[in-house]
Write a protein that holds these residues in place. Structure first.
Motif, short mmCIF file in Angstrom:
data_model
loop_
_atom_site.label_atom_id
_atom_site.label_comp_id
_atom_site.label_asym_id
_atom_site.label_seq_id
_atom_site.Cartn_x
_atom_site.Cartn_y
_atom_site.Cartn_z
N MET A 1 0.85 -1.20 0.00
CA MET A 1 0.00 0.00 0.00
C MET A 1 0.88 1.25 0.00
O MET A 1 1.94 1.27 0.63
N ASN A 2 0.39 2.32 -0.66
CA ASN A 2 1.09 3.60 -0.53
C ASN A 2 0.60 4.31 0.73
O ASN A 2 -0.40 3.90 1.33
N PRO A 3 1.30 5.38 1.16
CA PRO A 3 0.94 6.04 2.44
C PRO A 3 -0.51 6.50 2.51
O PRO A 3 -1.15 6.41 3.56
N ILE A 4 -1.05 6.98 1.38
CA ILE A 4 -2.45 7.45 1.40
C ILE A 4 -3.39 6.27 1.62
O ILE A 4 -4.33 6.33 2.41
N ASP A 5 -3.14 5.17 0.92
CA ASP A 5 -3.98 3.98 1.08
C ASP A 5 -3.93 3.45 2.50
O ASP A 5 -4.95 3.01 3.06
N ILE A 6 -2.74 3.45 3.11
CA ILE A 6 -2.60 2.96 4.48
C ILE A 6 -3.38 3.85 5.44
O ILE A 6 -4.07 3.35 6.35
N GLN A 7 -3.32 5.16 5.26
CA GLN A 7 -4.06 6.07 6.13
C GLN A 7 -5.56 5.82 6.00
O GLN A 7 -6.29 5.78 7.00
N VAL A 8 -6.04 5.64 4.76
CA VAL A 8 -7.46 5.37 4.54
C VAL A 8 -7.85 4.04 5.19
O VAL A 8 -8.91 3.92 5.82
N TYR A 9 -6.98 3.03 5.05
CA TYR A 9 -7.23 1.70 5.60
C TYR A 9 -7.33 1.75 7.12
O TYR A 9 -8.28 1.23 7.73
N VAL A 10 -6.35 2.40 7.77
CA VAL A 10 -6.35 2.48 9.24
C VAL A 10 -7.51 3.33 9.73
O VAL A 10 -8.13 3.03 10.76
N THR A 11 -7.84 4.38 9.01
CA THR A 11 -8.98 5.22 9.40
C THR A 11 -10.28 4.42 9.36
O THR A 11 -11.12 4.54 10.27
N ASP A 12 -10.44 3.61 8.35
CA ASP A 12 -11.64 2.77 8.25
C ASP A 12 -11.71 1.78 9.42
O ASP A 12 -12.78 1.60 10.03
N ILE A 13 -10.60 1.17 9.74
CA ILE A 13 -10.55 0.25 10.89
C ILE A 13 -10.91 1.01 12.17
O ILE A 13 -11.68 0.53 13.00
N GLY A 14 -10.35 2.21 12.32
CA GLY A 14 -10.61 3.00 13.52
C GLY A 14 -12.07 3.37 13.67
O GLY A 14 -12.64 3.30 14.77
N ARG A 15 -12.71 3.75 12.57
CA ARG A 15 -14.13 4.11 12.62
C ARG A 15 -14.98 2.91 13.02
O ARG A 15 -15.92 3.04 13.83
N ARG A 16 -14.66 1.77 12.45
CA ARG A 16 -15.44 0.57 12.78
C ARG A 16 -15.21 0.15 14.23
O ARG A 16 -16.13 -0.32 14.91
N ALA A 17 -13.98 0.31 14.70
CA ALA A 17 -13.68 -0.02 16.10
C ALA A 17 -14.43 0.91 17.06
O ALA A 17 -14.97 0.47 18.08
N ARG A 18 -14.47 2.20 16.71
CA ARG A 18 -15.17 3.15 17.57
C ARG A 18 -16.65 2.81 17.65
O ARG A 18 -17.25 2.83 18.73
N GLU A 19 -17.24 2.46 16.53
CA GLU A 19 -18.65 2.08 16.52
C GLU A 19 -18.87 0.80 17.33
O GLU A 19 -19.81 0.70 18.12
N ALA A 20 -18.00 -0.17 17.14
CA ALA A 20 -18.14 -1.43 17.88
C ALA A 20 -17.97 -1.22 19.37
O ALA A 20 -18.63 -1.89 20.18
#
Length: 425
Positions: free
Chosen positions: A1-20
């Protein structure tokens, strides 16, 4: 992954974790326990699959030239697989800290004020080598009502993926959101940087690994970190110590196991007892293959007994060996011992061996470490021995959690007020 993709990926994980985390925070104890027990059952059922995935990691580690000790830490043997299942069952059997209320008292206004224990929210855990940490960490976070984002070492990626699937299966079985446990499924180190700089999604980071990993995370994180860097643990043998007791404790503190962070690395001995203690204790160490490094007085006493001892340098007082190496210093009394600990210690675990109650109590009060002991081996400094059932790590910080971090350490307190219509005048 490039840096932008990694940031998007981790952000998505973070949002789902916060909701869970909003769901796990209010989950009933029975549901959390059911998730843990279902995951334990899945681990036993999929033992062969886990072994097959782990074999890929072991082969890669050997091909990369890692030493046998590293490969051993990585291995999911039948014994380790069973211990993971048992560990989840043990966590399920522990009391649930969430919702516990304490310190309730009435105020003159008529309101009743107290505190309630609540989950921290989303816990990021960054760890190395041992894939069993995936299960230990996830289990403790589930029971304490938290969501967790796991980032294991690249060397265990196949094992960690397989284990995370089983934990998520357990959550779904109990009607809890699978996103309460998520594994960062990339070996790119940039993902760690993105995770530890996401305070909008992550409430606390727990690093488990070597000093370099913990230093990096502590330096770069924008999220609070629960950590310890070193385990430079001391045993001080006072001149009022019981000699037999002192030998037994000092031997166990060093040689019961060499690699844990609660193993003694420096032995401090009062000058008054050193001639009687060091020769017999030194013989035990030498017979067990421990390399001794001592001050001038230590070397003289051991040489007179025909025992080898290299000259200690200042670097030896500041080193966590995690190996059969021990630094020994003869000191002039309790004050010099405590000054040495204050100068060179890591605030992890320190012990005194003495029959003098006033000196023992001074040591307890004045040694500023996470665990301070009287007449006991430093090897007791862990969650299981402290009755916590399990731990997610050791903290030498002073805020929030200190010492072994179990279920309570993964929770916080909030104030609660019970009224019957009161208004403030």
């Amino acid at each position: 992954m490039n840096p932008i993709d990694i940031q998007v990926y981790v952000t998505d994980i973070g949002r789902r974790a916060r909701e869970a985390s909003r769901h796990t925070a209010r989950a009933a104890t029975a549901a959390k326990d059911a998730a843990l027990l279902a995951a334990a059952s899945a681990i036993r059922r999929e033992a062969a699959t886990l072994a097959a995935e782990n074999a890929k990691d072991l082969e890669a580690a050997r091909s990369a030239g890692h030493d046998p000790a590293f490969v051993d830490r990585l291995a999911l043997t039948p014994k380790v697989i069973e211990s993971m299942a048992v560990g989840l069952e043990q966590i399920a059997a522990l009391p649930d800290p969430v919702g516990e209320m304490s310190d309730l008292r009435f105020r003159p206004s008529g309101i009743q004020v107290g505190k309630m224990r609540v989950p921290l929210g989303v816990i990021g855990i960054v760890y190395e080598s041992r894939p069993n940490v995936t299960i230990d960490a996830a289990g403790l976070c589930i029971k304490s009502g938290n969501a967790t984002i796991l980032r294991g070492g690249s060397e265990a990626i196949h094992s960690n993926r397989a284990l995370a699937v089983l934990i998520r299966e357990g959550l779904e079985h109990a009607g809890l959101p699978a996103d309460a446990v998520q594994l960062i499924d990339t070996t790119d180190r940039a993902a760690v940087g993105a995770l530890i700089q996401s305070p909008e999604f992550v409430d606390v980071i727990v690093p488990r690994g070597g000093k370099s990993l913990i230093e990096r995370i502590s330096k770069d994180a924008r999220v609070p970190v629960i950590k310890h860097l070193d385990g430079i643990c001391h045993v001080y043998v006072d001149d009022a110590a019981d000699l037999e007791k002192a030998v037994r404790i000092a031997d166990n503190a060093k040689t019961q196991r060499y690699s844990p962070c609660n193993t003694m690395e420096t032995l401090l001995v009062d000058r008054g007892i050193a001639p009687r203690l060091l020769p017999p204790l030194g013989r035990i160490y030498v017979d067990k293959g421990v390399e001794l490094r001592g001050c001038a007085t230590t070397r003289e006493l051991l040489a007179a007994a025909g025992l080898p001892c290299a000259a200690a340098t200042e670097a030896d007082w500041a080193t966590e060996y995690l190996a059969p190496i021990l630094a020994i210093r003869v000191v002039d009394g309790l004050d010099e011992a405590m000054a040495h600990i204050a100068r060179w210690g890591s605030a992890h675990t320190d012990a005194i061996v003495t029959e003098d109650h006033s000196r023992a109590m001074r040591f307890l009060r004045e040694v500023d470490s996470a665990s301070v002991m009287i007449n006991a081996s430093t090897r007791f400094a862990d969650g299981f021995e402290y009755g916590l059932g399990a731990e997610i790590g050791i903290s030498t910080d002073k805020l929030h959690a200190r010492g072994p971090v179990g279920l309570e350490g993964l929770t916080s307190m909030k104030w609660v007020v019970f009224g019957s219509g009161q208004v403030r005048s």
